[in-house]
Write a protein that holds these residues in place. Sequence first.
Motif, PDB file in Angstrom:
ATOM      1  N   ILE A  99       1.020  -7.775  -3.438  1.00 40.39           N
ATOM      2  CA  ILE A  99       1.386  -6.942  -4.594  1.00 40.39           C
ATOM      3  C   ILE A  99       2.672  -7.449  -5.230  1.00 40.39           C
ATOM      4  N   LYS A 100       3.641  -7.793  -4.409  1.00 41.72           N
ATOM      5  CA  LYS A 100       4.930  -8.263  -4.929  1.00 41.72           C
ATOM      6  C   LYS A 100       4.800  -9.581  -5.696  1.00 41.72           C
ATOM      7  N   GLN A 101       3.763 -10.343  -5.406  1.00 40.36           N
ATOM      8  CA  GLN A 101       3.569 -11.642  -6.059  1.00 40.36           C
ATOM      9  C   GLN A 101       2.733 -11.553  -7.335  1.00 40.36           C
ATOM     10  N   ALA A 102       2.252 -10.354  -7.664  1.00 39.66           N
ATOM     11  CA  ALA A 102       1.393 -10.191  -8.848  1.00 39.66           C
ATOM     12  C   ALA A 102       2.142 -10.584 -10.116  1.00 39.66           C
ATOM     13  N   LYS A 103       1.430 -11.252 -11.029  1.00 38.38           N
ATOM     14  CA  LYS A 103       2.033 -11.724 -12.273  1.00 38.38           C
ATOM     15  C   LYS A 103       1.458 -11.042 -13.508  1.00 38.38           C
ATOM     16  N   GLU A 104       0.169 -10.711 -13.497  1.00 42.31           N
ATOM     17  CA  GLU A 104      -0.467 -10.192 -14.704  1.00 42.31           C
ATOM     18  C   GLU A 104      -0.997  -8.769 -14.546  1.00 42.31           C
ATOM     19  N   ASP A 105      -1.822  -8.545 -13.532  1.00 43.50           N
ATOM     20  CA  ASP A 105      -2.411  -7.211 -13.407  1.00 43.50           C
ATOM     21  C   ASP A 105      -2.855  -6.930 -11.983  1.00 43.50           C
ATOM     22  N   ILE A 106      -2.970  -5.635 -11.692  1.00 46.21           N
ATOM     23  CA  ILE A 106      -3.490  -5.154 -10.415  1.00 46.21           C
ATOM     24  C   ILE A 106      -4.471  -4.027 -10.705  1.00 46.21           C
ATOM     25  N   TYR A 107      -5.673  -4.154 -10.187  1.00 46.12           N
ATOM     26  CA  TYR A 107      -6.655  -3.066 -10.225  1.00 46.12           C
ATOM     27  C   TYR A 107      -6.896  -2.653  -8.780  1.00 46.12           C
ATOM     28  N   ILE A 108      -6.755  -1.353  -8.496  1.00 45.58           N
ATOM     29  CA  ILE A 108      -6.802  -0.933  -7.105  1.00 45.58           C
ATOM     30  C   ILE A 108      -7.406   0.456  -6.965  1.00 45.58           C
ATOM     31  N   GLY A 139       5.579  -7.442 -17.996  1.00 42.49           N
ATOM     32  CA  GLY A 139       4.236  -7.630 -18.522  1.00 42.49           C
ATOM     33  C   GLY A 139       3.134  -7.244 -17.553  1.00 42.49           C
ATOM     34  N   LEU A 140       3.520  -6.850 -16.339  1.00 43.40           N
ATOM     35  CA  LEU A 140       2.531  -6.510 -15.315  1.00 43.40           C
ATOM     36  C   LEU A 140       1.905  -5.151 -15.611  1.00 43.40           C
ATOM     37  N   MET A 141       0.568  -5.083 -15.497  1.00 45.07           N
ATOM     38  CA  MET A 141      -0.163  -3.839 -15.709  1.00 45.07           C
ATOM     39  C   MET A 141      -0.863  -3.464 -14.404  1.00 45.07           C
ATOM     40  N   ILE A 142      -0.678  -2.193 -13.986  1.00 45.87           N
ATOM     41  CA  ILE A 142      -1.306  -1.714 -12.755  1.00 45.87           C
ATOM     42  C   ILE A 142      -2.234  -0.553 -13.083  1.00 45.87           C
ATOM     43  N   THR A 143      -3.459  -0.654 -12.626  1.00 48.37           N
ATOM     44  CA  THR A 143      -4.449   0.410 -12.797  1.00 48.37           C
ATOM     45  C   THR A 143      -4.890   0.880 -11.415  1.00 48.37           C
ATOM     46  N   ARG A 144      -4.614   2.153 -11.114  1.00 48.33           N
ATOM     47  CA  ARG A 144      -5.003   2.710  -9.813  1.00 48.33           C
ATOM     48  C   ARG A 144      -6.006   3.835 -10.004  1.00 48.33           C
ATOM     49  N   VAL A 145      -7.106   3.751  -9.250  1.00 50.37           N
ATOM     50  CA  VAL A 145      -8.088   4.830  -9.223  1.00 50.37           C
ATOM     51  C   VAL A 145      -7.967   5.514  -7.868  1.00 50.37           C
ATOM     52  N   GLN A 146      -7.540   6.781  -7.904  1.00 47.81           N
ATOM     53  CA  GLN A 146      -7.360   7.568  -6.691  1.00 47.81           C
ATOM     54  C   GLN A 146      -8.681   8.254  -6.341  1.00 47.81           C
ATOM     55  N   TYR A 147      -9.179   7.984  -5.127  1.00 44.20           N
ATOM     56  CA  TYR A 147     -10.428   8.603  -4.687  1.00 44.20           C
ATOM     57  C   TYR A 147     -10.142  10.023  -4.188  1.00 44.20           C
ATOM     58  N   GLY A 148     -10.474  11.020  -5.007  1.00 42.85           N
ATOM     59  CA  GLY A 148     -10.240  12.406  -4.615  1.00 42.85           C
ATOM     60  C   GLY A 148      -8.800  12.823  -4.845  1.00 42.85           C
ATOM     61  N   GLU A 149      -8.580  14.110  -4.951  1.00 43.75           N
ATOM     62  CA  GLU A 149      -7.238  14.614  -5.235  1.00 43.75           C
ATOM     63  C   GLU A 149      -6.401  14.800  -3.987  1.00 43.75           C
ATOM     64  N   ASN A 150      -7.034  14.901  -2.827  1.00 44.10           N
ATOM     65  CA  ASN A 150      -6.303  15.224  -1.598  1.00 44.10           C
ATOM     66  C   ASN A 150      -5.638  13.991  -0.991  1.00 44.10           C
ATOM     67  N   ALA A 151      -4.343  13.938  -1.107  1.00 38.69           N
ATOM     68  CA  ALA A 151      -3.566  12.904  -0.433  1.00 38.69           C
ATOM     69  C   ALA A 151      -2.388  13.612   0.236  1.00 38.69           C
ATOM     70  N   ILE A 233     -14.873  -7.398  -9.083  1.00 33.59           N
ATOM     71  CA  ILE A 233     -14.216  -6.197  -8.565  1.00 33.59           C
ATOM     72  C   ILE A 233     -13.480  -5.468  -9.676  1.00 33.59           C
ATOM     73  N   LYS A 234     -12.817  -6.222 -10.551  1.00 34.51           N
ATOM     74  CA  LYS A 234     -12.126  -5.592 -11.684  1.00 34.51           C
ATOM     75  C   LYS A 234     -13.109  -4.827 -12.555  1.00 34.51           C
ATOM     76  N   ASN A 235     -14.245  -5.426 -12.837  1.00 37.17           N
ATOM     77  CA  ASN A 235     -15.257  -4.775 -13.682  1.00 37.17           C
ATOM     78  C   ASN A 235     -15.828  -3.522 -13.013  1.00 37.17           C
ATOM     79  N   ARG A 236     -15.992  -3.565 -11.690  1.00 36.98           N
ATOM     80  CA  ARG A 236     -16.505  -2.401 -10.969  1.00 36.98           C
ATOM     81  C   ARG A 236     -15.492  -1.256 -11.034  1.00 36.98           C
ATOM     82  N   ILE A 237     -14.235  -1.580 -10.902  1.00 33.17           N
ATOM     83  CA  ILE A 237     -13.198  -0.537 -10.990  1.00 33.17           C
ATOM     84  C   ILE A 237     -13.158   0.054 -12.399  1.00 33.17           C
ATOM     85  N   LYS A 238     -13.225  -0.806 -13.396  1.00 32.72           N
ATOM     86  CA  LYS A 238     -13.192  -0.316 -14.779  1.00 32.72           C
ATOM     87  C   LYS A 238     -14.422   0.532 -15.108  1.00 32.72           C
ATOM     88  N   SER A 239     -15.545   0.250 -14.443  1.00 34.13           N
ATOM     89  CA  SER A 239     -16.775   0.980 -14.754  1.00 34.13           C
ATOM     90  C   SER A 239     -16.719   2.440 -14.316  1.00 34.13           C
TER      91      SER A 239
END
Length: 262
Positions: A99-108, A139-151, A233-239
């Motif tokens: 994660i620390k080495q990311a330059k452009e984007d992270i989808y997670i 310039g780094l963009m991070i997109t996180r999809v949280q599975y469920g509200e309970n954390a 994997i990026k496309n699956r997350i965006k879908s």
Amino acid sequence: MEIDVINILVAFVSIMLTGFLSIYLYRKQNKKSNEQINEINERAKKQLVEANERAEKQLAEVSKKADERLDKVNNGVDFYPIREGSINHNFYNHFERVIKQAKEDIYITGRGLNMDSRDKKIAEDYIKSFKNSLSNNSGLMITRVQYGENASEDWYSEFKELWQKFPKQLHFYVLDDSSNHDILHVATIDHQDSENCVTEIMLPTKKDVEDKEKEIAGSAIFVQKNIDLAISIKNRIKSIIPKCKKIDTIEKWEELINKQTV
């Protein structure tokens, strides 16, 4: 009598000359033989050196081809299996470095951590790795999809602070109905960079921790330099983003946090 003496002397001289001549010829022949032997030895040494050089070159070529074939097979795969009765610290440590080495984007994607006494430090370091990446790269963009509200309340509070500091770079979504998606947790880093892209695939597991059943990181792999997998994997997350609720206001963050205290 004189003739006999002379004949004896002649015979003696003849014998001596023959002996000297034989010795001379022997030494000459022996010298020539030694020269030939030395020449043969030198030639053999040279051939041996050349043979060794050819063998080393061929071995290097075989080794290089083997490495290339291995690279094609595993694409630089790091495997982090979970150990019985323990948190997968090696997985989290490696993930934080990526994660620390990311330059452009992270989808997670993922469920997040409960941040109780056992894994609070892991969660803090994990979120800190996102903070470091965002701080060092505007310039780094991070997109996180949280599975469920309970954390946990702390989990969402930490991400809320991160979002407040980087509202244009951090996009946070919650997928209420994650039953069809949370079998695997995935991520892709720099998916368009063929040399530096990394794809993470993790199979979570449930364990009884402090009298509670918790979902924790199970076995995981990280695949480097496989751009086709990273893009997939990026496309699956965006879908699945259209099915999610975007947390992009203070009110939505507060609502999400309050649900964890009920």
